[in-house]
Design an enzyme around this catalytic site. Structure first.
Site, PDB file in Angstrom:
ATOM      1  N   ASP A 205     -77.708  -7.741  32.485  1.00 40.14           N
ATOM      2  CA  ASP A 205     -78.717  -8.106  33.484  1.00 40.14           C
ATOM      3  C   ASP A 205     -78.783  -9.636  33.551  1.00 40.14           C
ATOM      4  O   ASP A 205     -78.042 -10.315  32.835  1.00 40.14           O
ATOM      5  CB  ASP A 205     -80.091  -7.521  33.101  1.00 40.14           C
ATOM      6  CG  ASP A 205     -80.702  -8.174  31.854  1.00 40.14           C
ATOM      7  OD1 ASP A 205     -80.043  -9.043  31.235  1.00 40.14           O
ATOM      8  OD2 ASP A 205     -81.833  -7.818  31.510  1.00 40.14           O
ATOM      9  N   ASP A 207     -81.825 -12.640  33.268  1.00 39.91           N
ATOM     10  CA  ASP A 207     -83.224 -12.835  32.895  1.00 39.91           C
ATOM     11  C   ASP A 207     -83.707 -14.211  33.359  1.00 39.91           C
ATOM     12  O   ASP A 207     -83.012 -15.215  33.171  1.00 39.91           O
ATOM     13  CB  ASP A 207     -83.368 -12.761  31.366  1.00 39.91           C
ATOM     14  CG  ASP A 207     -82.754 -11.505  30.779  1.00 39.91           C
ATOM     15  OD1 ASP A 207     -83.386 -10.443  30.882  1.00 39.91           O
ATOM     16  OD2 ASP A 207     -81.628 -11.570  30.248  1.00 39.91           O
ATOM     17  N   ASP A 295     -84.444  -9.246  35.265  1.00 44.60           N
ATOM     18  CA  ASP A 295     -85.769  -9.286  34.632  1.00 44.60           C
ATOM     19  C   ASP A 295     -86.444 -10.610  34.961  1.00 44.60           C
ATOM     20  O   ASP A 295     -85.823 -11.668  34.846  1.00 44.60           O
ATOM     21  CB  ASP A 295     -85.646  -9.186  33.094  1.00 44.60           C
ATOM     22  CG  ASP A 295     -85.220  -7.797  32.633  1.00 44.60           C
ATOM     23  OD1 ASP A 295     -85.379  -6.836  33.396  1.00 44.60           O
ATOM     24  OD2 ASP A 295     -84.730  -7.695  31.487  1.00 44.60           O
TER      25      ASP A 295
HETATM   26  N1  CTP Z   1     -87.045  -9.540  25.404  1.00 43.50           N
HETATM   27  C1  CTP Z   1     -88.364  -9.531  25.078  1.00 43.50           C
HETATM   28  N2  CTP Z   1     -89.203  -8.586  25.615  1.00 43.50           N
HETATM   29  C2  CTP Z   1     -88.707  -7.662  26.479  1.00 43.50           C
HETATM   30  C3  CTP Z   1     -87.353  -7.665  26.828  1.00 43.50           C
HETATM   31  C4  CTP Z   1     -86.542  -8.629  26.268  1.00 43.50           C
HETATM   32  O1  CTP Z   1     -88.822 -10.360  24.306  1.00 43.50           O
HETATM   33  N3  CTP Z   1     -89.533  -6.767  26.993  1.00 43.50           N
HETATM   34  C5  CTP Z   1     -86.178 -10.566  24.822  1.00 43.50           C
HETATM   35  C6  CTP Z   1     -85.237  -9.987  23.803  1.00 43.50           C
HETATM   36  O2  CTP Z   1     -85.687 -10.229  22.499  1.00 43.50           O
HETATM   37  C7  CTP Z   1     -83.942 -10.695  24.074  1.00 43.50           C
HETATM   38  C8  CTP Z   1     -84.104 -11.371  25.422  1.00 43.50           C
HETATM   39  O3  CTP Z   1     -85.417 -11.092  25.847  1.00 43.50           O
HETATM   40  O4  CTP Z   1     -83.727 -11.657  23.090  1.00 43.50           O
HETATM   41  C9  CTP Z   1     -83.103 -10.917  26.434  1.00 43.50           C
HETATM   42  O5  CTP Z   1     -83.050  -9.503  26.497  1.00 43.50           O
HETATM   43  P1  CTP Z   1     -81.855  -8.707  27.146  1.00 43.50           P
HETATM   44  O6  CTP Z   1     -81.730  -9.040  28.578  1.00 43.50           O
HETATM   45  O7  CTP Z   1     -82.050  -7.276  26.815  1.00 43.50           O
HETATM   46  O8  CTP Z   1     -80.592  -9.155  26.292  1.00 43.50           O
HETATM   47  P2  CTP Z   1     -79.556 -10.342  26.472  1.00 43.50           P
HETATM   48  O9  CTP Z   1     -79.513 -11.057  25.188  1.00 43.50           O
HETATM   49  O10 CTP Z   1     -79.858 -11.136  27.695  1.00 43.50           O
HETATM   50  O11 CTP Z   1     -78.182  -9.592  26.624  1.00 43.50           O
HETATM   51  P3  CTP Z   1     -77.532  -8.953  27.954  1.00 43.50           P
HETATM   52  O12 CTP Z   1     -76.444  -9.860  28.346  1.00 43.50           O
HETATM   53  O13 CTP Z   1     -77.030  -7.624  27.522  1.00 43.50           O
HETATM   54  O14 CTP Z   1     -78.592  -8.845  28.980  1.00 43.50           O
HETATM   55 MN    MN Z   2     -80.194 -10.203  29.551  1.00 46.91          MN
HETATM   56 MN    MN Z   3     -83.222  -8.432  30.130  1.00 45.77          MN
END
Ligand code: CTP
Ligand code: MN
Ligand code: MN
Ligand code: MN
Length: 371
Positions: A205, A207, A295
């Site tokens: 995703d 963020d 997100d």
């Molecule tokens: N996070 C959080 N609360 C949430 C969702 C996520 O604090 N409700 C934090 C997680 O701890 C994470 C960061 O946001 O460190 C990013 O989450 P995520 O998008 O799931 O992972 P990524 O590290 O960005 O990996 P990816 O490339 O798979 O998205």
């Molecule tokens: Mn992410």
């Molecule tokens: Mn995320």
């Protein structure tokens, strides 16, 4: 045979927040195997085993070279007998029999498949497995199963979401989000966070943290952003969660607890010349877009640094930051605040650097947090 790495004079810390871990992983052959063991332990709710393998994985990711024999592990933290046994297997035969066994396990395969759907967690996957289902077709054919809104979107855009995004696509999306946000609050601050901020080439995703220079002006911003995205015709799914943030609340003990900021989990249409559409799909010929997960989180500017540190990850880096704070400094850290239990005060910070300083830690840059 001499196979010991020129080891660093300093002993490697057991805490990921005291190590520098880039996206370059010299020990993928081991960490890929461990990731299967971690997932298997997660499915079986074996927290201890899960944590042990997560810590070992993280240590291996931080090494500056490949492990070539068990002697290379001498003096490294977080590598116990269990992890060493798996590594020995891989060093000797190129693979681990334990991992092979899990990969061919019927329950593991089903749970892995079901949890790969956006909105399907371990419990739901387990329920479907116990009903005897092994494929999506079997789940979707059962009319007694009612999917929630998130799971419906998860199935509808399954192939697209599974594909994730590359850096160039994340950049296109950044521009779309920035433009949209700035039509609502011209001086709003849009910051890319998560894996792409850590320098990853791919992500499941994208963020973003949205905030405003004027304290409190971020309230209601996400609702407007969602409306604008809908008006642009690119909103496929949204789950908008209102803020439950309380300035007086102390940081949480629990790592997995969700933070209290206003946030939304989205699926958007990404249209671009850059975007590769899955041509295996029947409808691919007629579409020039792909569904992607986004997100958005909107903290007040006073808490931006804590939100940024928390959302930049990696998850293991965050876990160890909190563990370090608690055990080494008697402080509580979460996505909102840092509390000093000895002085009984909350320590404020405008930047991530200040938070590291409060914790008595050397600053670790985002691209060194791929623990
Ligand atoms: N996070 C959080 N609360 C949430 C969702 C996520 O604090 N409700 C934090 C997680 O701890 C994470 C960061 O946001 O460190 C990013 O989450 P995520 O998008 O799931 O992972 P990524 O590290 O960005 O990996 P990816 O490339 O798979 O998205
Ligand atoms: Mn992410
Ligand atoms: Mn995320
Ligand atoms: Mn992820």
């Amino acid at each position: 045979e001499v196979c010991v790495e020129p080891s660093s004079p300093q002993r490697l810390s057991q805490y990921a927040c005291q190590r520098r871990t880039t996206t370059i992983n010299h020990n993928k052959i081991f960490t890929d195997a461990f990731e299967v063991l971690i997932e298997h332990a997660e499915f079986n709710e074996n927290e201890g085993r899960c944590l042990a393998f997560m810590r070992a994985t993280s240590v291996l990711k931080s090494l500056s070279g490949a492990v070539r024999c068990l002697w290379d592990l001498e003096g490294l933290p977080c590598l116990g007998d269990q992890t060493k046994a798996v590594m020995e297997d891989i060093l000797e035969c190129g693979k681990s029999s334990k991992v092979q066994e899990i990969l061919s396990d019927d329950k593991y395969q089903a749970l892995k498949l079901f949890t790969s759907v956006f909105g399907v967690g371990r419990k739901t996957a387990e329920k479907w497995y116990r009903k005897g289902y092994r494929t999506f077709e079997e789940v979707l054919a059962d009319s007694s199963i009612s999917l929630n809104k998130m799971q419906k979107a998860g199935f509808l855009y399954y192939n697209d979401i599974l594909k994730g995004l590359n850096r160039a696509e994340a950049d296109v999306l950044s521009q779309i989000i920035e433009k949209t946000v700035h039509t609502i609050v011209p001086d709003a601050i849009v910051t890319l966070t998560g894996g792409f901020r850590r320098g990853k080439e791919y992500g499941h995703d994208v963020d973003f943290i949205l905030t405003t220079p004027e304290q409190g002006k971020q309230e209601g911003l996400l609702g407007c952003v969602i409306n604008k995205l809908r008006y642009q015709g690119i909103l496929l799914y949204h789950d908008h969660q209102q803020s439950t943030f309380d300035f007086k609340k102390l940081p949480s003990w629990k790592f997995e607890a969700m933070d209290h900021y206003e946030k939304c989990f989205l699926v958007l249409k990404l249209k671009s010349d850059l975007v590769e559409v899955d041509t295996r799909r029947d409808d691919a010929a007629e579409r020039d877009w792909r569904a992607v997960r986004v997100d958005l989180v909107a903290p007040p500017i006073s808490h931006f640094a804590f939100a940024l540190l928390g959302w930049t990850g990696s998850r293991q880096f965050e876990r160890d930051l909190r563990r370090f704070a608690r055990h080494e400094r008697k402080m509580l850290l979460d996505n909102h605040a840092l509390y000093d239990k000895t002085k009984k005060v909350c320590l404020s910070a405008k930047t991530e650097e200040e938070i590291f300083a409060h914790l008595g830690l050397e600053y670790i840059a985002p691209w060194e947090r791929n623990a």
